[in-house]
Design an enzyme around this catalytic site. Sequence first.
Site, PDB file in Angstrom:
ATOM      1  N   ALA A  95       0.795  -1.188   0.086  1.00 43.52           N
ATOM      2  CA  ALA A  95       0.146  -0.115  -0.030  1.00 43.52           C
ATOM      3  C   ALA A  95       0.916   1.090  -0.112  1.00 43.52           C
ATOM      4  CB  ALA A  95      -0.883  -0.040   1.160  1.00 43.52           C
ATOM      5  N   GLY A 111       0.781  -5.014   0.885  1.00 44.17           N
ATOM      6  CA  GLY A 111      -0.385  -5.146   0.245  1.00 44.17           C
ATOM      7  C   GLY A 111       0.113  -5.920  -1.108  1.00 44.17           C
ATOM      8  N   GLU A 142      -0.339  -9.504  -0.479  1.00 41.93           N
ATOM      9  CA  GLU A 142      -1.882  -9.685  -0.192  1.00 41.93           C
ATOM     10  C   GLU A 142      -2.565  -9.501  -1.483  1.00 41.93           C
ATOM     11  OE1 GLU A 142      -1.832  -6.615   2.587  1.00 41.93           O
ATOM     12  OE2 GLU A 142      -2.445  -7.969   4.329  1.00 41.93           O
ATOM     13  N   GLU A 198       4.839  -4.907   7.119  1.00 44.82           N
ATOM     14  CA  GLU A 198       3.979  -4.048   7.765  1.00 44.82           C
ATOM     15  C   GLU A 198       4.762  -3.644   9.097  1.00 44.82           C
ATOM     16  OE1 GLU A 198       2.791  -6.307   5.916  1.00 44.82           O
ATOM     17  OE2 GLU A 198       1.068  -5.328   4.838  1.00 44.82           O
TER      18      GLU A 198
HETATM   19  C1  HXC Z   1       4.953   4.553  -1.430  1.00 41.30           C
HETATM   20  C2  HXC Z   1       6.931   3.481  -1.949  1.00 41.30           C
HETATM   21  C3  HXC Z   1       6.501   2.086  -1.399  1.00 41.30           C
HETATM   22  C4  HXC Z   1       5.455   2.262  -0.724  1.00 41.30           C
HETATM   23  C5  HXC Z   1       8.590   2.186  -2.587  1.00 41.30           C
HETATM   24  N1  HXC Z   1       7.967   3.277  -2.769  1.00 41.30           N
HETATM   25  N2  HXC Z   1       7.665   1.429  -1.733  1.00 41.30           N
HETATM   26  N3  HXC Z   1       6.413   4.472  -2.045  1.00 41.30           N
HETATM   27  N4  HXC Z   1       4.745   3.291  -0.652  1.00 41.30           N
HETATM   28  N5  HXC Z   1       5.083   0.984  -0.371  1.00 41.30           N
HETATM   29  C6  HXC Z   1       8.813   4.282  -3.455  1.00 41.30           C
HETATM   30  C7  HXC Z   1       9.938   4.924  -2.433  1.00 41.30           C
HETATM   31  O1  HXC Z   1       9.627   5.770  -1.754  1.00 41.30           O
HETATM   32  C8  HXC Z   1      10.940   5.464  -3.772  1.00 41.30           C
HETATM   33  O2  HXC Z   1      10.265   6.880  -4.178  1.00 41.30           O
HETATM   34  C9  HXC Z   1      10.518   4.423  -4.855  1.00 41.30           C
HETATM   35  O3  HXC Z   1       9.406   3.888  -4.637  1.00 41.30           O
HETATM   36  C10 HXC Z   1      11.692   3.387  -4.938  1.00 41.30           C
HETATM   37  O4  HXC Z   1      11.874   2.741  -3.874  1.00 41.30           O
HETATM   38  P1  HXC Z   1      13.145   2.683  -2.935  1.00 41.30           P
HETATM   39  O5  HXC Z   1      13.135   2.348  -1.728  1.00 41.30           O
HETATM   40  O6  HXC Z   1      14.361   3.748  -3.235  1.00 41.30           O
HETATM   41  O7  HXC Z   1      13.813   1.215  -3.624  1.00 41.30           O
HETATM   42  P2  HXC Z   1      14.867   0.325  -3.224  1.00 41.30           P
HETATM   43  O8  HXC Z   1      16.010   0.844  -2.464  1.00 41.30           O
HETATM   44  O9  HXC Z   1      15.154  -0.650  -4.457  1.00 41.30           O
HETATM   45  O10 HXC Z   1      13.951  -0.583  -2.192  1.00 41.30           O
HETATM   46  C11 HXC Z   1      12.742  -1.402  -2.517  1.00 41.30           C
HETATM   47  C12 HXC Z   1      11.914  -1.786  -1.373  1.00 41.30           C
HETATM   48  C13 HXC Z   1      11.505  -0.420  -0.424  1.00 41.30           C
HETATM   49  C14 HXC Z   1      12.676  -2.886  -0.457  1.00 41.30           C
HETATM   50  C15 HXC Z   1      10.697  -2.467  -1.747  1.00 41.30           C
HETATM   51  O11 HXC Z   1      11.114   0.687  -1.333  1.00 41.30           O
HETATM   52  C16 HXC Z   1      10.770  -0.743   0.898  1.00 41.30           C
HETATM   53  O12 HXC Z   1      10.964  -1.145   1.592  1.00 41.30           O
HETATM   54  N6  HXC Z   1       9.300  -0.181   0.320  1.00 41.30           N
HETATM   55  C17 HXC Z   1       8.302  -0.271   1.189  1.00 41.30           C
HETATM   56  C18 HXC Z   1       7.869  -1.905   1.496  1.00 41.30           C
HETATM   57  C19 HXC Z   1       6.667  -1.993   2.558  1.00 41.30           C
HETATM   58  O13 HXC Z   1       7.130  -1.662   3.728  1.00 41.30           O
HETATM   59  N7  HXC Z   1       5.618  -2.257   2.308  1.00 41.30           N
HETATM   60  C20 HXC Z   1       4.234  -2.340   3.025  1.00 41.30           C
HETATM   61  C21 HXC Z   1       3.514  -1.228   2.870  1.00 41.30           C
HETATM   62  S1  HXC Z   1       2.362  -1.173   4.084  1.00 41.30           S
HETATM   63  P3  HXC Z   1      11.229   8.065  -3.757  1.00 41.30           P
HETATM   64  O14 HXC Z   1      10.423   9.216  -4.464  1.00 41.30           O
HETATM   65  O15 HXC Z   1      11.436   8.250  -2.378  1.00 41.30           O
HETATM   66  O16 HXC Z   1      12.508   7.804  -4.638  1.00 41.30           O
HETATM   67  C22 HXC Z   1       1.060  -2.001   3.463  1.00 41.30           C
HETATM   68  C23 HXC Z   1      -0.126  -2.162   4.154  1.00 41.30           C
HETATM   69  C24 HXC Z   1      -0.981  -2.740   3.426  1.00 41.30           C
HETATM   70  O17 HXC Z   1       1.245  -2.681   2.295  1.00 41.30           O
HETATM   71  C25 HXC Z   1      -2.315  -3.029   4.434  1.00 41.30           C
HETATM   72  C26 HXC Z   1      -3.649  -2.980   3.760  1.00 41.30           C
HETATM   73  C27 HXC Z   1      -3.594  -2.801   2.420  1.00 41.30           C
END
Ligand code: HXC
Length: 260
Positions: free
Chosen positions: A68, A111, A114, A134
Amino acid sequence: GKYEYLLVEKKGAKENVGLITLNRPKALNALCDGLMVELADVLDDFDKDEGIGCLVLTGSTRAFAAGADIKEMQDRTFQDVAGKNFLSAWSRLAANKKPVIAAVNGHALGGGCEIAMMCDIIYAGEKAKFGQPEILLGTIPGAGGTQRLPRVVGKSLAMELVLTGTSISAADALNAGLVSKVYPVDTVVDEAIKTAEKISSNSKMIVAMCKEAVNRSYENTLQEGLLFEKKIFYGTFATNDRKEGMTAFTEKRKANFTDS
Ligand code: HXC
């Protein structure tokens, strides 16, 4: 095109496969509200399209979906998320009548993992990563990570994933039964389309009945599920396609299903 966050195509020799590509590459296909609303819309369109028998959902090589949209969620309050229908579009995928195959490359996190689990079949590219991070954000999975994941991979691995936030490889996902096949990165979408073409060549009506029966196994006790299955099985005998399928077998020819 019609969509800001998706690419939508028809694939297969008979153009009977709907391919949906998540297309928000700069954010690693983070699943913002707008994207999920578009996904629900395109699923409605494909469900109405009588030429389409099966769907494939994919992302980019780098990310199926990184979860998400954290930036969108960052400043929301309890009142915002509980009171304003946050996640209302998220239930649409799991309710889809036609089968959906997820073709996963790269990150399928939060997500993203999921929505892959809401699909009926998951194929992974060799570099795919699955996880529920998460907990690292101070929250918990909200679209099936605490419910579908343990049903699929068992309690120990599910707990390990949701409580530590670490992810697993495609090989581990295969071993755990989360995915059914692992392919080289650049072939996974084509392999998913091939399987979708096979599914599409069957009676769409019977396919929908079969999908519904399998999904019941996640909702019911075994006895309730077996009863449901038998009713649906008997129900196939009310269709032309059941008669045609068995007649074609005895006449040693290919069945010509009419979805009736
Ligand atoms: C918003 C995101 C994002 C996310 C990545 N980006 N994941 N933006 N929401 N979930 C954005 C980053 O901010 C960044 O933008 C760009 O995508 C590239 O990501 P990087 O982190 O620079 O890439 P990398 O170093 O290759 O790392 C990849 C990654 C990391 C390991 C996937 O991005 C990451 O940990 N992302 C979050 C994963 C996460 O926590 N997912 C769960 C979300 S909560 P900018 O503009 O800053 O360069 C969830 C809850 C669901 O899903 C519940 C109900 C639906």
